[in-house]
Structure formats: C-alpha cells, structure tokens
Scaffold this motif. Structure first.
Motif, PDB file in Angstrom:
ATOM      1  N   ASP B 410       0.834  -1.218   0.000  1.00 54.17           N
ATOM      2  CA  ASP B 410       0.000   0.000   0.000  1.00 54.17           C
ATOM      3  C   ASP B 410       0.862   1.258   0.000  1.00 54.17           C
ATOM      4  O   ASP B 410       0.527   2.261  -0.608  1.00 54.17           O
ATOM      5  N   ASP B 413       2.290   1.566  -3.547  1.00 53.97           N
ATOM      6  CA  ASP B 413       1.344   2.106  -4.532  1.00 53.97           C
ATOM      7  C   ASP B 413       1.403   3.630  -4.560  1.00 53.97           C
ATOM      8  O   ASP B 413       1.169   4.251  -5.593  1.00 53.97           O
ATOM      9  N   ASN B 438      -4.605   2.255   7.130  1.00 54.78           N
ATOM     10  CA  ASN B 438      -4.089   2.223   5.759  1.00 54.78           C
ATOM     11  C   ASN B 438      -3.174   3.412   5.507  1.00 54.78           C
ATOM     12  O   ASN B 438      -3.110   4.343   6.329  1.00 54.78           O
ATOM     13  N   TYR B 439      -2.531   3.369   4.363  1.00 52.50           N
ATOM     14  CA  TYR B 439      -1.639   4.471   3.994  1.00 52.50           C
ATOM     15  C   TYR B 439      -2.398   5.794   4.039  1.00 52.50           C
ATOM     16  O   TYR B 439      -3.538   5.897   3.606  1.00 52.50           O
TER      17      TYR B 439
END
Lengths: 568, 648
Positions: B410, B413, B438-439
C-alpha cells in the motif's frame, strides 16, 4: 658565596613550604578531629578490619574484603601504637576498675596525616637535592614549581576531606614525590641512593594498593618518555624499587596456602569482575553524586595546561594524571566522590602550576608597551607582589573557600537529616546509640560501607564475614552472566552460609538490614524468615545520605530495618 | 643556471605529484566508504530513529502550510525542520521513501564535506599540515559515516557542514596575514562564501554548537592574535548572514501565537519537564558501550592533545572544541549518545592528529621520505579498503540473516516503490499501524516520549492526527508532582489546556487509530486527568498488543476471524496448517472508552460470536516477527472487499 646564597635560599624554601602548607593542613586536622564520624566509609571499614586482625582474627577466614592485604597490614602498623598503649595501661585501668579503650580511628587518622606530611616533606627533600646538585636552569624550575606542587597537594587533601584515607588518597600521597623525582631524573638530576630508594619503595607499596594503579604508574612513565622524546627511561634505583615491589608483594601473599588460594581464586577475579560490573543501581535519575564541579574543573585545568604549560613536562604529566584519574572514576562505575581523588589531586597541582606560569608571564610583560591596558595593569601588580607571599595568600584563600565548601556540604546533610527524621524512627547513628552499647556486635547489611565511620566512632564491632554487600551483588551479577568460576561459585554459596551462621552463632546484638537488594538476597536464601524467629524489628532508620559528600548513596537512600534479639 | 632552475621545478613537481596522489588515494578511500555506506542504507530503506522521523513529519507539515509551535508542538529550533524538507522534496520527484532519501543525502553530504575539507587543506595549508590533516579528516569522516543509530541527527549534520569551515578557519588563523613579512593566503570568495553558509546552517542548528566553535576560534586567537583582520572575512560574514536571516525569521516571520506557545508551553516544559527522562551522571558516562566508548576516546584524545600541543597548532583548538563538546553533553543532563557526536568527532580529529604527527616524524626521520609517504598513504588506503570490505560483508550477512517485511504494497502504490525493509528496522507500533490502518490514515499515538509513535508513523506513511506529535502530558504531570507547590496551579492549567487541545484535535481530525502505551503510571496519569472520558468518545478499546492499547472508532472496526469450534485434537500453535482453517468475519463488540483499561489485561472468555482478537494478536517480542508472518497470512486470506474500512 654562591653556595651560601643557595643554602639560604634552601632554608627559606623550606620555611615557605611549611608556611604555605600550614593553613590547609591545620584546618584539615582540626576538621578531622572535630567531625570524626564523617570520614570515608571505606577507610573506616579497613581500620575496623585491621583492628580485628590485630585482635587475632584471620583475613579470609573470619573476615573478608577485597582490599589488598598490604593496605590492611599498613593499617595494622598504624594501629599498633594504640594496641601497645592499651597493653601498657591495662594494669592501671584494671586496678582503678575503669574500662578504657583507645579509639582506633584517632590513630589511623593521625597515621594518614603523618603520611601526608611525610609525602610533602619527601617532595621537598627531592627539590632540596635538586637545588644542591642541578644546573642553574633546573634549579630555577625547581624553585618555581616546588611550592605550587606542595600547595596543590595540601589543598587537594583538604578538598577530599570526606574521603580522607581512602586508597586513591594514599596513592596520590605516594605519587607526588615520585612524579617530582622522575621529572628531575629526566632533566638529568642525580639523587642520593637512600632518598631515591625511599621514594621508590613508597611508590611501589602504593602501586600495590589496587590493580589499576599499576597502569597509572606505567602510563606516567610513558608520558615522561613521550614528552622528553626518550625511548629509554632513566633506569635508576627508584624505578627498580617500584618494579620490584609488586612482584615481591604478589610472591609474599602467595606463600601461605590459604592466602594464595583465596587471593588468586577469589580476590583477583572478584576485583576484576567488579570493574566490569554494570551497576544497575546508578542508572536512574538522581541515583549517584553529580560531581560535575570536579569534571568541569578538570576541563578548565586541561585548557589552562594547553595554554600555559605547553613546554612544561611536570605540568603536562599532572594534567595527564588528571585524565587518568577520570579514567579511574569511570572504572569505579559508582559515581562516588572517592573515585575522583586522583582527578582532584592532579587538577589542583596542574592548576597551581598554571597560575604560577601566568604570574610569571605577566611579570615579564613590558608595562610601558602593549595594546591591552588591563594586562599591563595586571603585569604591574604581578611584578610588585613577591611570589611566595602570593602563594601564602592563595593558600589562605583556598583554605577559607574549601572550608566554606565543607560547611555547605554539612549543611546539605543537615537538611536531609531534618527532612528524613520525620519519615523514620531513627537516624542510623541514633539506632546504633539507642539499640546497642559500646563494644557490642552489630551487623549491617548495606550496599556500601557507609556504616563504619559511625560504628568506629561509637565503638561497635562488626559481626559479619562480608562487611558490606557489594561483593554479593558482584557475585550475583557474574552468576547471571555465567562468569563465575568454580571457586567463585563456591565462595558465593559460602558467603550466604556465613551470613546465616553469623546470625546463629555470633548472635549480633543489633542487626540493621537495608531494604534494597541486601534484603532480597537474604530473603531469597530464607535467612530473613529464620532471622525473624529470633530477632524482632524494632524500628526503621536511614543513613541520611544525599548525592554529595560526606555521605553519598548509590541508587537510592534506602530505608533500613533495625532488628534486636528477642528476649527469651 | 639551468641546474638551479631545474631543481625547484623538480621539487615543485615532486610536491604536486605527491599531494595529488595523496588526494586521489584519499578520495578513493572516501568513495569506497560512501559506496559501502550507501549500500548499507539502501538495504535499510526505512531505518530511522524517532527524532529524525519527527523532523521529516514536521517538514511535511511546514510544506502543507503549518507553522511550527502554533500548529504542531515541538521543542527543537525550527531550522532542522526546514532542512528536512529537502528529502521530502526529493521523494516527491523520485520514487523512494523520504527516509531513504534522508539517509542517502547524509551519506553524499558526508562525502562532499570530506572532499571539501581535503580540498581546503590542500589549497590553504602547508604541505606538512596537509599530510597531517589526511588522517584527521579520515577520522572525523569515519565517525560521521559510522552513525548507525543516530543517522541524520543534528549533531551529525553539524559535523558534516562544519568540517570544511573548521579547516578554513584554521588555515586563516595559522597562516601569516597582510602586513606581516610573508604574504597573506588568498581564499577564493565563492569558496569562503559556500563554506561559511554551510557552517552557518550547521551552527544555527543548536546554540551549543556555536559555543564549541567559539572555543575553537578563541584558542586560535589567543595563540595568533590579529583578531580584526582574521575575523572580518567572507566566511565569517556568511555565517553571520545565515544567523541574521534565521534571527529575522524567528523574530519577524514567526507569528505571535507561535511565540506564545513557545514561551508558555514549549520552553517551560523543555526546562522543567525534561528532568523526567534525565539519568544519573554515571549512567551518562558508563551506562553501556555507547556511553563509555566516547569517554574512553575522550581520555585518549586529551592525552594526545597535551602531547601534540608542542608540535601542532591543531591540538589546543581541537581540545577546546572537544572539551566544550563534553560540557554540552554532560550539561544536557540526558543520556542520549548522539549528543556526544561533536565531542567524539573532536576526539577522532585529535587521534588523527596523533597519526599525522607520527607519519610526519617518520617522513622526516627516514632517508627515503617519499617512499615512507607512499607507504603511509598505501596503508591508509589499504585500511580503508579492508574496513569497507569487512563492513560490506557484515552488512550482507546481517541483512541475509534477518527477516524482511514484505507487506508494504500500500505504501509502494503511493510512493512508486515498494520497500522491503528488514524487520529489525521496524518497531511493534509500526506493525500495529500496518494492521489497523491504511496508507495516509490519521493515527494518534500516546506514550511517554517520541519513541514508538515515531518513526512508525513516518515509516508506515500514516499521518499524525494531533498537534502533539509526541505526548507531553506525562512531562506536565511530572512537573505538577515535582515542581514547587506555588507552580502547581500553572502546570495544572497547562495539563487541562493540552487535554482540551487533544480533544479538539480528535474531534477535528477523527483519527482512524489511537494507540496508547500500556504503561501503568502513564495510563493512571491519563485516567487521573480525565483523558479517556473527555477525549475518546466514539472510540473503544479494541485490544492490547505489544504493550499498547489499541483504540478504534466505530467506523474503523475491522472484521476479525472467528475460529471454528475446537476439534477434539488440540492443534500445535506453531503448526502452519492451523492457519489453513476456513474463517468467517464478524464485527467485534466494543468496550466503552470511558472504562478504565485494566492492566494487565485479562482475556475475555472465549466465545464464538465475540471472539477476542487474541487469535490474531501476535505474541510479545522477541518472537514478534513470526507472529506478524502469521498475521500476514491471515490478512492474505481476507476477501479483497473485506479490507479494513476507514469509514471515509
């Protein structure tokens, strides 16, 4: 005519040496006699061991400590007059029905004081010999340096008053004449054999006091060699004496079977382990003394040396000794002031030498020329002042300043006592005084030998085999890391059994157990439980120590339990 | 006549050839070190430490338009935050993590600084002095290169920026100047300007650095005099210029409300609150190899200085620099080894001086002096090569031996490159952040210091959800307890203010994950000051992992795998096949946030429908990497649409 003038100058030098040394030394003696109980814990403990040995007990059999036996033998010598006097007076005192005991600590204090005066006198003798035989350039240097050296050493002894008689203090006493003599040897001065031998023997004995001192003396010689750019040191009798005494000492203590075994299998490894031991007690904030004053002073002295003593071997060697002292402080690992004695001693002398050099340079400034008015004014003043008078003034000023410092330290201690009296039932001294009587046996389980000055002053006798708990902590640390050799493992087991047995057989009149790891140790060995069957806790007490001399704690100012034997 | 002309020419040629050869060899040695260090750091792309990571985050906030102190709390002067913008900017252009770029920039700067210092020594010092400087430069550069645990700390940056300036100033003080019998050294203005600007930035990083340099200059002045002519020079003016610009920024450009926070919150806490983390003096000097090795070096270097003082002008000013370095460290009253870097660099320079002096002695004593010089240089090169080779091998061994964290797709990306760092470089908080957020999610970490929260937030690419990147509450509480009674009210007010700020930040930023250090006195302090009641409505304690309490909002509660009813044969937990069981996903009921978190946590009775997160909780270190592996395998089994939801 010249020799007469030289003779007059030598007499004058002796007089001045006496005059400038008197203020710090006299104040020190008065202070030592006035506050007997505020002496070094280690010194007091060694005096007590020496006393026990004089009474017929055997080292490593009935009492254990990792002090070098030579120190204890010397202390025995110091206490011998007390023993003889006691022996001579006993018939009379018995006739009169009196119980009279000579206080051992008085004799020990006087003996150390005599050693200190002896060290200064020996240095003066070395200077006198140089003045009689050396060339004019060296004579001039001796005239300039001898008095600052003596003043520095005397002042340092006063600064370290609360660690008076400690190993480093005794070591520095031997170092002063040694360094002075070796410096002059490198300048080509010859000395009478007897004097050189005396200096060598004294230094050789001092080197045996602790293992790191061998390194110090070797590095000092290397410093002279590097500074003078000589690959071969002047091989004279004093060097032979120093080099010979250590092997002789080690050979001597290896002859009796018991000594050999205990010394090589327990004392040496234990001392080695104690150097590398990480003392977790000193990791927390406020857990040791914060002697930044000494470290910063050392830094200033190093800077002064770099500026003013660039070409002066004596000053540079004392500065290097200060750095080595800092190394010894790090090796000590407890952060206690008694590990800083060498730093204080060397820094004091290097500072005095720097001040003398500054005064000399100032007096050489051309007062009529130059850009800086202040320097010219100072130069004018420096010229008018007689150097010896200036040193006498400095001696008095330093004495007064240090006296204030000592007073401040005592005031800080008084504050701690006042604060903690509310929290505990007794101070340590009160516990000793109220719960035991003179000549009774007292067992104190504590991390450092802080208890012994009071015990010595109040004439209580130790009841334990191991007089303070630090060796136990070292053994425990080594055990957890698997560093214990077989003899050390046996010794560790024996140490706890000894504590156990001493409670069962010696039955001390008072037991004081610190609430720190000492209590944990005897609890783990189930001694505590058994102890409570025959003893009862009668109160708690504390050492009332702070993070500064005269009493420094390591880790924390722990609470202690005072236990008295239950009445049958 | 021709013979007489030929001889100086030959001598000049000899001189130039020897010095050039020396420079080439030494630069090659530095290059080898640089490549080796570069390789090492490329294998540790997320290896970073708390302070430096915080500066990176602060740089990002400044780039986002935030103002230091007003919009985020920190007690360091702001220059380092502005400097940290450089790796952030590079990482926006090139596809690597800012931490990687920060480390690489430091490595390259160190190389450039060493080459710059060598060049200045070559140009402006005498021949002997130049040769003596080579080992000094090597020592100082080696010390800077070797910072593994304090990479990119301000002390290291200072030494990088300062070294060329130090050499230049030494050259200026020790060379004859105009008006004396010998000609003045003419320093190129642009070189002096660049050197001065760099040093100015370094000196402005911390006021203590300025004291060390002042001591260095003072000793040279005391030895050489002519203050005015040697002080009014381009490089000094450049330093003054940097200081003036920095002072102008602080006085005129920093808003008043930032000053208010600095005056009323930051400085009082810095002065009094820091006492909480202070250690004893002996610990600062003897608490482990990171503490006693600098002290041992100090002793050695001081002895060298005392001896070398007769033969080199370097000794006294370097000793002064080192002594001030020691003073700065001890007076700082904190057992942080990075603070010894300037002192240790001074020690390395002095040790290098000793080597240089021995080399010089051998050179002049020997008949074949050129051969001696070549041998010395060859020895130097060989030592550097052997060291580089050994370190290179060690690096490969170390990286091969340790586990790597592969689940950073993640992050990959977003930044265009998926790092694969060794597990040793990541802390448990990082794992929690990866697991529960999450990121680019907003995360709040509360602990007793900067550690744990940072560098995890920067490493994982999360955002800090409060103006307090590290929690100052424990320090305020320390002040309430330990400061005099008359100050109690002031500190209590500050405590209330900070809790109110936390509350506002949580309401405004809605963190996706809140992590609280499960250290009983810390939790007790938060509870006493009503933090849980006032700041965490809408959040509930989800689990306790790695000695950290995990609080999640309602919208971010992950689906937890529920174990199948136990079969008759108990499975070995280490058995990999155990993970192959089919899992179903269900919501975990929340515990109310206001409830006092029980420590130590007692796991609730196992129920099929309220399966506690124990199934995926990884055990405590040191085996935690294995558990993460297990966690990874669980995550891999999740359906794509069942990922942690953020609710936004």
């Amino acid at each position: 005519m010249d020799s007469r003038a030289d003779g007059r100058q030598t007499v004058s030098l002796q007089l001045w040496a006496l005059v400038i040394s008197i203020p710090p030394l006299a104040y020190l003696l008065i202070d030592l006699l006035r506050y007997r109980a505020q002496s070094s814990g280690w010194f007091a403990m060694r005096v007590m061991i020496a006393q026990m040995l004089l009474e017929g007990k055997h080292l490593y059999v009935e009492v254990f400590d990792f002090t070098q036996p030579i120190v204890l033998e010397l202390l025995k010598l110091a206490l011998l007059p007390a023993r003889i006097l006691q022996f001579c007076l006993n018939p009379f005192t018995n006739l009169m029905g009196l119980q009279f005991t000579f206080a051992a600590d008085f004799f020990a204090i006087f003996a150390v004081f005599a050693c200190m005066c002896g060290s200064l006198y020996l240095t003066l003798l070395v200077a006198k010999c140089a003045l009689a035989t050396a060339d004019s350039e060296v004579k001039e240097e001796v005239r300039i340096t001898i008095l600052p050296c003596l003043l520095g050493a005397a002042t340092a002894s006063l600064i370290v008053r609360f660690d008076y008689g400690d190993l480093q203090h005794l070591f520095t006493m031997a170092l002063l004449p040694w360094i002075y003599m070796r410096w002059l040897r490198y300048r080509g001065v010859e000395f009478p054999r007897l004097l050189a031998l005396t200096v060598g023997i004294v230094t050789g004995i001092a080197v045996c006091f602790d293992f790191p001192y061998v390194i110090v003396i070797t590095l000092l010689e290397a410093s002279f060699m590097i500074f003078e750019r000589r690959w071969k040191p002047p091989l004279k009798i004093e060097l032979a004496a120093v080099a010979g005494i250590l092997p002789l000492y080690l050979a001597t203590i290896s002859i009796p079977e018991l000594y050999r075994q205990k010394y090589w299998e327990i004392i040496v490894p234990l001392r080695w382990l104690s150097i590398w031991q990480e003392n977790m007690l000193v990791f927390g904030p406020h857990s040791t003394s914060k002697r930044l004053d000494v470290i910063y002073s050392m830094c200033v002295v190093l800077m002064l040396s770099l500026f003013f003593l660039k070409e002066k071997a004596l000053g540079i060697v004392f500065s290097i000794l200060a750095v080595m002292g800092f190394g010894l402080y790090l090796l000590g690992g407890d952060g206690l002031s008694h590990d800083l004695i060498v730093v204080i001693f060397a820094s004091s002398i290097a500072a005095m030498l720097s001040f003398t050099e500054i005064a000399k340079r100032l007096s050489a400034v051309d007062v009529s020329q130059g850009r800086f008015l202040k320097i010219r004014q100072a130069a004018g003043i420096a010229r008018k002042i007689e150097p010896h008078t200036a040193l006498l003034c400095a001696s008095m000023i330093f004495t007064v300043a240090i006296a204030f410092g000592l007073h401040e330290n005592r005031a800080l201690l008084a504050k701690v006592i006042l604060k903690e009296e509310k929290e505990t039932k007794y101070t340590f001294e009160q516990a000793l005084e109220k719960l035991s009587r003179p000549r009774e046996t007292v067992s104190v389980l504590y991390d450092t030998p802080l208890a012994f000055p009071s015990m010595l002053a109040l004439d209580r006798r130790p009841a334990d085999y191991i007089l303070y708990c630090r060796p136990l902590l070292t053994l425990d640390w080594a055990k957890r890391r698997g560093f214990l050799t077989e003899p050390l493992t046996k010794f560790a087991q024996e140490a706890f059994v000894r504590i156990h047995v001493s409670y069962d057989t010696a039955r001390p009149d008072l037991i004081i157990v610190c609430d720190d790891y000492c209590r944990d140790f005897i609890t783990a060995e189930k001694t505590w439980k058994r102890l409570l069957e025959t003893y009862e806790i009668v109160g708690n007490c504390r050492f009332n120590s702070g993070r500064w001399p005269p009493r420094e704690y390591v880790g924390f100012n722990w609470n202690m339990n005072a236990l008295k034997r239950r009445m049958p | 006549m021709s013979e007489a002309k030929k001889k100086p020419l030959k001598e000049l040629w000899n001189r130039v050839a020897t010095e050039r050869a020396a420079i080439i060899l030494v630069v090659l040695a530095f290059l080898a070190l640089t490549l080796e260090r570069g390789y090492f750091w490329s294998l540790h792309p997320l290896h970073q430490f708390p302070d430096q990571a915080l500066y990176l985050d602060a740089a990002q906030w400044i780039m986002d338009g935030k103002v230091p102190y007003r919009d985020f709390f920190d007690w360091n002067p702001p220059l380092i935050m502005y400097l940290s913008m450089l790796p952030i900017m590079v990482s926006k252009v090139l596809p690597f993590h800012p931490i990687f770029w920060l480390n690489m920039l430091i490595i390259v700067s160190t190389f450039a600084s060493a080459c710059g210092a060598l060049y200045i020594a070559y140009r402006y010092l005498g021949r002997d002095e130049f040769f003596m400087f080579i080992p000094m430069c090597a020592g100082a550069t080696f010390n800077v290169f070797e910072q593994r645990f304090d990479m990119a700390e301000r002390e290291q940056i200072f030494m990088i920026l300062y070294l060329p300036f130090m050499v230049l100033r030494y050259a200026i003080w020790t060379q004859p100047i105009k008006g004396s019998e010998q000609p003045d050294i003419k320093v190129s203005r642009s070189l002096a300007m660049i050197t001065g600007l760099m040093a100015g930035i370094g000196l402005a990083l911390k006021p203590q650095f300025f004291c060390a340099h002042a001591a260095f200059e003072f000793v040279l002045f005391a030895r050489n005099g002519m203050l005015k002519k040697r002080l009014l020079r381009t490089e000094i003016l450049a330093v003054v210029l940097v200081m003036a610009v920095y002072a102008f920024y602080l006085i005129f450009l920093l808003p008043n409300d930032a000053w208010e926070v600095l005056k009323n919150e930051v400085l009082p806490l810095f002065i009094y609150g820091y006492e909480y983390s202070s250690k004893s003096l002996m610990y600062m000097m003897h608490g482990g190899p990171y503490f006693y090795l600098p002290m041992v070096m100090f002793c050695y270097a001081m002895a060298v200085a005392l001896f070398a003082n007769r033969y080199s002008q370097w000794a006294a000013p370097l000793a002064a620099f080192t002594l001030i370095g020691l003073f700065n460290y001890l007076h700082g009253d904190q057992a942080w080894p990075y603070r010894t870097i300037p002192m240790v660099s001074g020690c390395y320079l002095l040790c290098g001086l000793a080597v240089g002096l021995i080399g010089k002695y051998l050179y002049y004593k020997s008949r074949a002096s050129k051969a001696v010089a070549t041998c010395l240089l060859a020895t130097f090169m060989l030592t550097a090569s052997i060291y580089t080779y050994i370190d290179f091998e060690n690096t490969i061994d170390e990286v091969e031996r340790c586990h790597h964290f592969h689940n950073l797709k993640d992050i990959g990306d977003y930044i265009g490159w998926t790092p694969c760092p060794p597990m040793l470089d990541l802390n448990p908080t990082f794992m929690l952040m990866m697991k529960y957020s999450n990121y680019d999610d907003k995360v709040l970490y509360l602990g007793t210091g900067i550690n744990e929260g940072y560098p995890a937030i920067v490493q994982s690419g999360r955002r800090c959800a409060t103006r307090y990147p590290f929690c100052p509450l424990f320090l305020v509480d320390h002040c309430i307890i330990h400061r005099p009674k008359e100050e109690k009210e002031r500190w209590t007010r500050l405590m209330h203010k900070q809790i109110e700020n936390y509350k506002q930040d949580i309401v405004r930023d809605k963190p996706d994950l809140i992590l609280i250090l499960a250290y009983p006195p810390f939790i007790d302090m938060l509870e006493r000051n009503g933090f849980f009641d006032s700041c965490l409505p809408g959040y509930s304690k989800y689990s306790k992992e790695f000695n950290t309490l995990v609080y999640l909002p309602e919208w971010n509660r992950p689906k937890i795998p529920v174990k199948e009813p136990p079969t008759s044969t108990r499975q070995d937990p280490s058995d990999e096949s155990a993970e192959e069981e089919p899992v179903t996903w269900t919501e975990v009921p929340a515990e109310p946030a206001s409830k006092y978190p029980d420590l130590p946590e007692v796991p609730p009775p196992a129920k099929a429908d309220t399966a506690p997160p124990d199934e995926i909780v990884v055990p405590a270190p040191p085996q935690w990497h294995k558990s993460v592996k297990k966690q990874k395998s669980i995550q891999q089994k999740k359906p794509a649409n069942e990922k942690h939801t953020t609710g936004r």
